[in-house]
Design a protein around this motif. Structure first.
Motif, PDB file in Angstrom:
ATOM      1  N   MET A  42       8.564  42.052 -80.985  1.00 22.24           N
ATOM      2  CA  MET A  42       8.491  42.881 -82.075  1.00 22.24           C
ATOM      3  C   MET A  42       9.362  42.484 -82.993  1.00 22.24           C
ATOM      4  N   LEU A  43       9.187  43.328 -84.341  1.00 24.35           N
ATOM      5  CA  LEU A  43       9.267  43.172 -85.894  1.00 24.35           C
ATOM      6  C   LEU A  43       9.904  43.778 -85.912  1.00 24.35           C
ATOM      7  N   ALA A  44      11.143  43.815 -86.718  1.00 20.98           N
ATOM      8  CA  ALA A  44      12.372  45.574 -86.603  1.00 20.98           C
ATOM      9  C   ALA A  44      12.271  44.688 -88.583  1.00 20.98           C
ATOM     10  N   ILE A  45      11.870  46.310 -89.087  1.00 21.32           N
ATOM     11  CA  ILE A  45      11.772  46.463 -90.411  1.00 21.32           C
ATOM     12  C   ILE A  45      13.438  47.433 -90.759  1.00 21.32           C
ATOM     13  N   ALA A  46      14.559  46.168 -91.523  1.00 19.09           N
ATOM     14  CA  ALA A  46      16.247  46.908 -91.372  1.00 19.09           C
ATOM     15  C   ALA A  46      16.735  46.639 -92.564  1.00 19.09           C
ATOM     16  N   GLY A  47      17.141  47.552 -93.418  1.00 21.80           N
ATOM     17  CA  GLY A  47      17.814  47.589 -94.259  1.00 21.80           C
ATOM     18  C   GLY A  47      19.265  48.362 -94.382  1.00 21.80           C
ATOM     19  N   GLY A  48      20.680  47.770 -95.374  1.00 20.56           N
ATOM     20  CA  GLY A  48      21.102  48.591 -94.910  1.00 20.56           C
ATOM     21  C   GLY A  48      21.861  50.366 -95.924  1.00 20.56           C
ATOM     22  N   LYS A  49      20.916  50.152 -96.783  1.00 19.49           N
ATOM     23  CA  LYS A  49      20.135  51.554 -97.257  1.00 19.49           C
ATOM     24  C   LYS A  49      19.526  53.113 -97.389  1.00 19.49           C
ATOM     25  N   GLY A  50      19.646  53.846 -96.895  1.00 22.75           N
ATOM     26  CA  GLY A  50      18.595  54.951 -96.782  1.00 22.75           C
ATOM     27  C   GLY A  50      17.556  55.182 -98.818  1.00 22.75           C
ATOM     28  N   GLY A  51      16.151  54.859 -98.442  1.00 21.80           N
ATOM     29  CA  GLY A  51      15.236  54.681 -99.568  1.00 21.80           C
ATOM     30  C   GLY A  51      15.229  53.668-100.389  1.00 21.80           C
ATOM     31  N   CYS A  52      15.476  52.289 -99.221  1.00 22.82           N
ATOM     32  CA  CYS A  52      15.578  50.936 -99.545  1.00 22.82           C
ATOM     33  C   CYS A  52      13.785  51.090 -99.706  1.00 22.82           C
ATOM     34  N   GLY A  53      13.297  51.646 -98.366  1.00 22.78           N
ATOM     35  CA  GLY A  53      11.766  51.505 -98.709  1.00 22.78           C
ATOM     36  C   GLY A  53      10.998  51.086 -97.166  1.00 22.78           C
ATOM     37  N   LYS A  54      12.400  50.604 -96.612  1.00 23.25           N
ATOM     38  CA  LYS A  54      11.309  50.631 -94.834  1.00 23.25           C
ATOM     39  C   LYS A  54      10.834  51.046 -94.514  1.00 23.25           C
ATOM     40  N   THR A  55      10.338  51.995 -94.491  1.00 22.15           N
ATOM     41  CA  THR A  55       9.660  52.576 -94.105  1.00 22.15           C
ATOM     42  C   THR A  55       7.901  52.571 -94.490  1.00 22.15           C
ATOM     43  N   THR A  56       8.261  52.275 -95.717  1.00 25.61           N
ATOM     44  CA  THR A  56       6.543  51.621 -97.186  1.00 25.61           C
ATOM     45  C   THR A  56       6.595  50.843 -96.663  1.00 25.61           C
ATOM     46  N   THR A  57       7.786  49.828 -95.992  1.00 29.93           N
ATOM     47  CA  THR A  57       7.560  48.314 -96.293  1.00 29.93           C
ATOM     48  C   THR A  57       6.821  47.815 -94.270  1.00 29.93           C
ATOM     49  N   GLY A 108      22.543  53.550 -83.883  1.00 27.00           N
ATOM     50  CA  GLY A 108      21.525  53.887 -84.247  1.00 27.00           C
ATOM     51  C   GLY A 108      19.881  52.628 -84.206  1.00 27.00           C
ATOM     52  N   ALA A 109      21.452  51.781 -85.499  1.00 25.61           N
ATOM     53  CA  ALA A 109      20.721  50.901 -86.113  1.00 25.61           C
ATOM     54  C   ALA A 109      20.478  49.424 -85.278  1.00 25.61           C
ATOM     55  N   ALA A 110      21.697  49.508 -84.732  1.00 26.00           N
ATOM     56  CA  ALA A 110      21.504  48.361 -83.648  1.00 26.00           C
ATOM     57  C   ALA A 110      20.828  48.195 -82.481  1.00 26.00           C
ATOM     58  N   ALA A 111      20.489  49.270 -82.127  1.00 25.04           N
ATOM     59  CA  ALA A 111      19.359  49.325 -80.832  1.00 25.04           C
ATOM     60  C   ALA A 111      18.661  48.785 -80.663  1.00 25.04           C
ATOM     61  N   PRO A 112      17.245  48.889 -81.986  1.00 29.98           N
ATOM     62  CA  PRO A 112      16.244  48.239 -81.614  1.00 29.98           C
ATOM     63  C   PRO A 112      16.127  46.523 -82.846  1.00 29.98           C
ATOM     64  N   LEU A 149      12.090  51.354 -75.259  1.00 27.34           N
ATOM     65  CA  LEU A 149      12.361  49.251 -76.707  1.00 27.34           C
ATOM     66  C   LEU A 149      11.642  48.482 -75.531  1.00 27.34           C
ATOM     67  N   ARG A 150      12.022  48.870 -74.443  1.00 29.74           N
ATOM     68  CA  ARG A 150      11.830  47.364 -73.116  1.00 29.74           C
ATOM     69  C   ARG A 150      10.283  47.610 -72.931  1.00 29.74           C
ATOM     70  N   ARG A 151       9.881  49.177 -73.387  1.00 30.11           N
ATOM     71  CA  ARG A 151       8.660  49.169 -73.070  1.00 30.11           C
ATOM     72  C   ARG A 151       7.416  49.029 -74.091  1.00 30.11           C
ATOM     73  N   LEU A 152       7.909  48.686 -75.346  1.00 32.01           N
ATOM     74  CA  LEU A 152       7.357  49.011 -76.585  1.00 32.01           C
ATOM     75  C   LEU A 152       7.648  46.845 -75.642  1.00 32.01           C
ATOM     76  N   GLY A 153       8.387  45.891 -75.854  1.00 31.19           N
ATOM     77  CA  GLY A 153       8.684  44.906 -75.841  1.00 31.19           C
ATOM     78  C   GLY A 153       7.692  44.061 -74.775  1.00 31.19           C
ATOM     79  N   ARG A 154       6.819  44.330 -74.456  1.00 30.26           N
ATOM     80  CA  ARG A 154       5.709  44.713 -73.659  1.00 30.26           C
ATOM     81  C   ARG A 154       4.962  45.008 -74.300  1.00 30.26           C
ATOM     82  N   ALA A 155       4.738  45.156 -75.158  1.00 30.15           N
ATOM     83  CA  ALA A 155       3.281  46.061 -75.094  1.00 30.15           C
ATOM     84  C   ALA A 155       2.418  45.690 -75.895  1.00 30.15           C
TER      85      ALA A 155
END
Length: 215
Positions: free
Chosen positions: A1-16, A115-119, A94-100
């Motif tokens: 799984m690839l996590a798309i992460a960022g420190g600021k809300g609105g920086c473009g994570k979802t769009t990326t 919440g940010a650390a879990a994924p 998360l474990r189930r998604l990791g086996r997808a």
């Protein structure tokens, strides 16, 4: 799984996350984008899908396929929205998604919360998103350090809303430099960046750069 992460809300994570998934779909894949930001979910809004069922249903035992939605505005991309989940994305989901099967892209919350650390604890790798603003770059550097500490290999970064090249040297404290390498820059685009020719080309370059790194 690839996590798309960022420190600021609105920086473009979802769009990326959606832009990268669209590029992978154009190359023949069928990626799954997961909303891991259960407290402030917006993946379903951008992808124009229903919010439920979602990751909460997967955590409760439903199949991933049963909770997945097909986006009509991002062709070829499957979406797993937040549903009614709240707080951190659960370990079971998360474990189930990791086996997808297939490529799974996690659209992560901003900041350094649980919440940010879990994924990041479950992701194989992390891609950090930032604008070119010094404050956003500083937060991106903190996010990269957190990801590495949690076991997610940082493969690089994406700079959004800028045509400028990334900084060539950090400030004295090293905090205003995007995590290296910068794999793509996405310019400021009026309107729908995912539907824009220049925007699509940016995400295609990102997908190619990740493929060269076997991500």
């Amino acid at each position: 799984m690839l996590a798309i992460a960022g420190g600021k809300g609105g920086c473009g994570k979802t769009t990326t996350a959606l832009g990268l998934a669209a590029a992978l779909a154009r190359d023949g894949g069928r990626p799954l984008v997961v909303d891991a930001d259960c407290d402030m979910p917006n993946l379903h809004t951008m992808a124009e899908t229903d919010r439920s069922p979602g990751v909460d249903a997967v955590a409760e035992g439903d199949s991933i396929a049963a909770a997945t939605h097909r986006s009509t505005v991002v062709p070829g991309v499957d979406v797993l929205p937040a549903g009614d989940a709240s707080g951190s994305l659960g370990r079971t989901a998360l474990r189930r998604l990791g086996r997808a099967r297939g490529r799974v892209i996690l659209d992560c919350p901003a900041g350094g919360s649980d919440g940010a650390a879990a994924p990041l604890r479950h992701a194989d790798a992390a891609l950090v998103v930032s604008t070119g603003a010094p404050a956003s770059l500083g937060d991106a550097a903190k996010t990269a350090r957190m990801a590495e500490a949690l076991g997610a290999r940082v493969v690089g970064s994406v700079l959004t809303r800028t045509d400028d090249p990334p900084p060539t040297a950090p400030a004295s404290d090293g905090s205003d430099r995007a995590p290296e390498p910068v794999l793509a820059t996405v310019p400021e685009i009026d309107g729908d960046v995912l539907g824009d020719r220049v925007g699509r080309a940016s995400y295609d370059r990102l997908a190619t750069a990740l493929a060269r790194r076997n991500i």
